[in-house]
Design an enzyme around this catalytic site. Structure first.
Site, mmCIF file in Angstrom:
data_model
loop_
_atom_site.group_PDB
_atom_site.id
_atom_site.type_symbol
_atom_site.label_atom_id
_atom_site.label_comp_id
_atom_site.label_asym_id
_atom_site.label_seq_id
_atom_site.Cartn_x
_atom_site.Cartn_y
_atom_site.Cartn_z
ATOM 1 N N ARG A 40 -16.891 -49.799 18.349
ATOM 2 C CA ARG A 40 -15.225 -49.874 16.660
ATOM 3 C C ARG A 40 -14.286 -50.054 18.179
ATOM 4 O O ARG A 40 -13.326 -50.536 17.107
ATOM 5 C CB ARG A 40 -15.282 -48.415 16.579
ATOM 6 N N ARG A 62 -12.946 -37.215 2.885
ATOM 7 C CA ARG A 62 -13.873 -37.735 1.904
ATOM 8 C C ARG A 62 -14.916 -37.132 1.129
ATOM 9 O O ARG A 62 -14.838 -37.300 -0.007
ATOM 10 C CB ARG A 62 -15.123 -37.781 3.445
ATOM 11 N N THR A 120 -20.019 -44.022 19.799
ATOM 12 C CA THR A 120 -18.975 -45.563 19.174
ATOM 13 C C THR A 120 -17.774 -45.877 19.400
ATOM 14 O O THR A 120 -17.393 -46.327 18.259
ATOM 15 C CB THR A 120 -19.750 -45.508 17.819
ATOM 16 N N ASP A 144 -22.496 -33.863 3.256
ATOM 17 C CA ASP A 144 -21.631 -34.880 4.650
ATOM 18 C C ASP A 144 -20.633 -35.023 4.461
ATOM 19 O O ASP A 144 -20.661 -36.406 4.596
ATOM 20 C CB ASP A 144 -22.773 -35.392 4.021
#
Lengths: 555, 269
Positions: free
Chosen positions: A152, A350, A196, A323
């Site tokens: 990223r 989320r 990442t 999740d």
């Protein structure tokens, strides 16, 4: 040879701006000046002071989230609601290895640093997109990756770039040549760890997280000496048995409990606090094997900027079984609340709820749903969700909103201090959640179930939503069909830029949400827009498919 | 090897019987319906199949190219005629053959997921058609007029799905349902978009594609038309099928013939 000759010294000196800059460069280091452009790259060292004051050099994009408060707001206003319709393509950069492109490039004084799949970085001229150098990180064949081969972005301090790699290393790379300065293993990839996220510079440290929440890892946040690569501190996101919060995990489940840290956090220099989100507890969908709140999964952590010691935490989703990583960017803003200025943190999670927190103390100030959710009656006075019964994953499947991918995800939101609105990519989806027995095997997938979406994607609703952080109300929304996996950028031109999975790049009116400009670029989007300027020209950049596009106004 | 599997099975069963009062796993599995039958289990089963079984039976269970593993997609198995039977064969193997089995210590969930996967690749799921495919074909292109909307192997029209290989994708029961109740499942490609222009003109057509800023349709004349959502037009999605139900138009026998014809439509007859 011919190409080199095209850039003649005569042409460079014929430009008065370039000549002035050359004089300034001769007199001493040039700090925070617009790049003089053609033929005269002035890439001056990025000091910590420059990073703290990054908002005041808006022609540069000096870190993943633009500024330490992660507002992703640029003071550039050359492109505005009146002229955005005249944007035209300036250049494109093709990423050679095909996978998800999730990068936010940096721009430092006319040089752009773009990370690519799998763990590569290329430095290009920000005016033309043509390369200076590239670094391709060697990787083993047996990586453990849940979600594609991606990276990223980089961080920069001085003249050195810092990059996470998929084999869970942190690499320091010389910004002028692409040479490796140091290369440090952060964790063993064979145990399920990977990296990442773009690191965050805090003073002379490189603060960086870890991925692997689907592999039974134990998460942490690390700090490394920027010069030497020596580890300065590590804060475990799951406390060990000597800490009372360890009892929020049944038995030994804390050892494989996940809580990774795979999105870049924020920093408040006045409070000397690093803020970082944590991911899901593991195994994702089988909570029966890890009873308890599972601290500090799905939380935001506030850590001392020198020692990593925890000042406070706020857990959004205790004992998550869906999740719903709290892997969102902590947006820091001072807002007026009940006639008082509060040092706040704005967070669209989320799990479907929006939260305003006090970033000094972690106190919950307000919160409400910003997208479809069916799992909680609401939040109590402390911000803890009041769960509805029968919403846990099950053997036969349980239908719940949001879906596992969330009401939003890691896609960077943006906050405009001009409109006082937080702009979020939101999704009103649903999924059937299944729970399964699964034994932990080191380095193997460890999720304890899975999900499926009952209807084609066209049945669900997606939108960019503008949230008022003083009330949690959605002021406007711009509908997206079918959905988006892109971040958002806000600018002083009162524009909001974003994209959608069907390959559109577009600009909205930051006050009303009205679409002002769009272009179809054809590929799926997994990245976020950024803006910069060289020689007084403002550019906006977005990666779509496997190509990075840069737009600006016509000459 | 097969013999060894058989011996191991006996040993485990005996051991289980001797060491506890609880019913041995062996018996429970055989008497229970498969509890792992979701699409998720199909996926898990497919992964396991590809790792453990595909060397002999082929990557998609249709038989190995260079080995003797039989095709497992025909819906008929030489050594089992029920889910419990398949469970047993997968766990224990088949004596005196190359079929080894996963062994008695393999976990029950994985075995059931393999059974679920095998059921999912059964191209004849739902049995054998009772009607006449030849008669169904006549009806399709003749009095039934199905080819006024549907195409088969390049013949017919474009106002419904191309049915050239529909027999590979749909069970008999699904084909029957599609005939009598087309609204039971309408894929977004076959929704209707109703667009109203600035002057009140209305254009309708099948929703070929839609995105944030535009949509594209095929109108009743099979013309392709593209619209901007922000160009002064309003639009409405109609999530119903444009196909009428045929419960009253065709007799049960005619429907059986049509289903038999549709079921016969495959890429390789």
């Amino acid at each position: 040879m011919t190409l080199t000759l095209l850039r003649t010294p005569t042409r460079i000196l014929s430009r008065p701006v370039a000549a002035l800059a050359a004089l300034a460069a001769a007199a001493g280091p040039v700090v925070a000046q617009p790049s003089p452009g053609e033929g005269l790259a002035v890439f001056s060292p990025v000091t910590w002071e420059r990073l703290v004051d990054a908002a005041n050099e808006p022609h540069n994009w000096l870190m993943y989230n633009g500024t330490l408060d992660s507002q992703r707001f640029s003071r550039l206003d050359q492109i505005d609601s009146a002229n955005v319709g005249q944007l035209e393509l300036k250049w494109a950069h093709h990423i050679p290895q095909l996978d998800r492109a999730e990068t936010t490039p940096l721009v430092v004084d006319g040089v752009m640093f773009i990370t690519e799949s799998p763990s590569n970085v290329v430095a290009v001229d920000a005016v033309t997109g043509r390369p200076f150098w590239r670094y391709d990180h060697p990787l083993p064949d047996d990586l453990r990756l849940c979600c594609g081969r991606n990276n990223r972005g980089v961080a920069i301090l001085g003249e050195t770039l810092y990059m996470s790699t998929l084999d869970a290393h942190l690499v320091a790379i010389d910004g002028r040549s692409g040479s490796v300065v140091w290369n440090r293993e952060v964790a063993d990839y064979r145990s399920g760890y990977s990296k990442t996220e773009a690191p965050l510079i805090v003073k002379d440290q490189v603060v960086t997280g870890i991925a692997g929440g689907e592999y039974g890892i134990r998460g942490f946040l690390d700090s490394y000496d920027a010069d030497t690569g020596e580890r300065l501190w590590r804060t475990d996101t799951i406390p060990g048995p000597d800490h009372p919060d360890n009892r929020s995990w049944a038995g030994d489940s804390w050892r494989t409990g996940g809580a990774p840290t795979w999105i870049t956090g924020s920093y408040d220099p006045e409070l000397n606090l690093v803020y970082w989100g944590t991911g899901n507890p593991g195994p994702d969908w089988n909570g029966a094997v890890r009873r308890g709140d599972n601290l500090y999964s799905d939380s935001v952590l506030a850590l001392n900027g020198d020692t990593g010691e925890m000042a406070w935490y706020f857990q959004f989703t205790p004992h998550d079984e869906h999740d719903w990583d709290a892997i969102q960017v902590p947006v820091l803003a001072d807002i007026e609340l009940d006639g008082e200025t509060r040092k706040a943190m704005l967070w669209a999670n989320r799990n479907g709820f929006y939260y305003t927190l006090d970033r000094e103390t972690g106190e919950f100030l307000l919160g409400k749903p910003f997208a479809k959710q069916t799992w909680a009656e609401g939040l109590d006075g402390n911000g803890r969700p009041i769960r509805r019964p029968n919403t846990a994953p099950s053997q036969e499947g349980t239908l719940v909103s949001p879906m596992a991918g969330g009401a939003t995800n890691w896609w960077s939101p943006a906050y405009s201090p001009r409109t006082n609105l937080l702009y979020v990519n939101a999704f009103d989806g649903e999924a059937i959640f299944f729970s399964r027995d699964e034994d932990y095997q080191e380095g193997d997938n460890f999720t304890g179930g899975g999900t499926e979406t009952p209807l084609p994607i066209e049945h669900y609703h997606s939108a960019i939503r503008a949230i008022d952080p003083t009330t949690g109300d959605v002021r406007w929304e711009f509908p997206i069909t079918p959905r988006s996996r892109a971040g958002v950028l806000a600018t002083a031109g009162d524009l909001v830029f974003s994209a959608s999975i069907d390959g559109y790049f577009y600009a909205l009116d930051a006050r009303t949400g009205a679409p002002l400009w769009h272009i179809s670029l054809g590929g799926p989007v997994h990245a976020q827009p950024m803006t910069y300027a060289v020689n007084g020209q403002q550019y906006v950049t977005m990666t779509i498919g496997n190509t990075l596009y840069t737009f600006g106004l016509g000459d | 090897m097969g013999t060894r599997c058989g011996i191991r099975w006996t040993a485990v069963a005996l051991l289980a019987a001797l060491t506890s009062g609880a019913a041995p796993v062996v018996t429970v599995a055989q008497d229970t319906e498969n509890p792992y039958i979701s699409r998720l289990d199909v996926r898990a089963g497919r992964q396991l199949f590809q790792a453990r079984c595909s060397t002999c039976h082929g990557l998609n269970a249709a038989g190995g190219n260079e080995s003797t593993g039989p095709d497992l997609t025909t819906g008929r198995f030489r050594h089992a005629d029920s889910d419990a039977g398949l469970f047993r064969v997968i766990r224990d193997g088949v004596r005196s053959t190359a079929m080894l089995g996963l062994g008695a210590d393999a976990d029950e969930q994985s075995i059931w997921q393999l059974v679920t996967y095998l059921r999912s690749v059964d191209v004849t799921a739902g049995g054998t058609p009772t009607g006449s495919a030849a008669a169904g074909r006549q009806l399709f292109t003749g009095t039934g007029g199905c080819d006024r909307c549907h195409m088969v192997n390049g013949q017919g029209q474009r106002l419904g799905p191309d049915l050239s290989t529909v027999g590979e994708r749909r069970a008999l029961a699904e084909l029957e349902t599609a005939l009598v109740n087309p609204d039971a499942e309408v894929l977004p490609r076959w929704w209707t978009m109703k667009a109203t222009g600035p002057d009140g003109q209305v254009v309708e057509g099948l929703r070929m594609d839609e995105d944030t800023f535009t949509f594209r349709i095929m109108d009743a004349d099979q013309q392709l038309r593209a619209f901007s959502k922000y160009g002064g037009w309003t639009w409405e999605r109609v999530q119903r099928s444009t196909m009428p139900g045929y419960a009253d138009t065709f007799t049960a026998a005619e429907r059986n013939d049509l289903v038999a014809y549709l079921f016969s439509l495959r890429s390789e007859p």
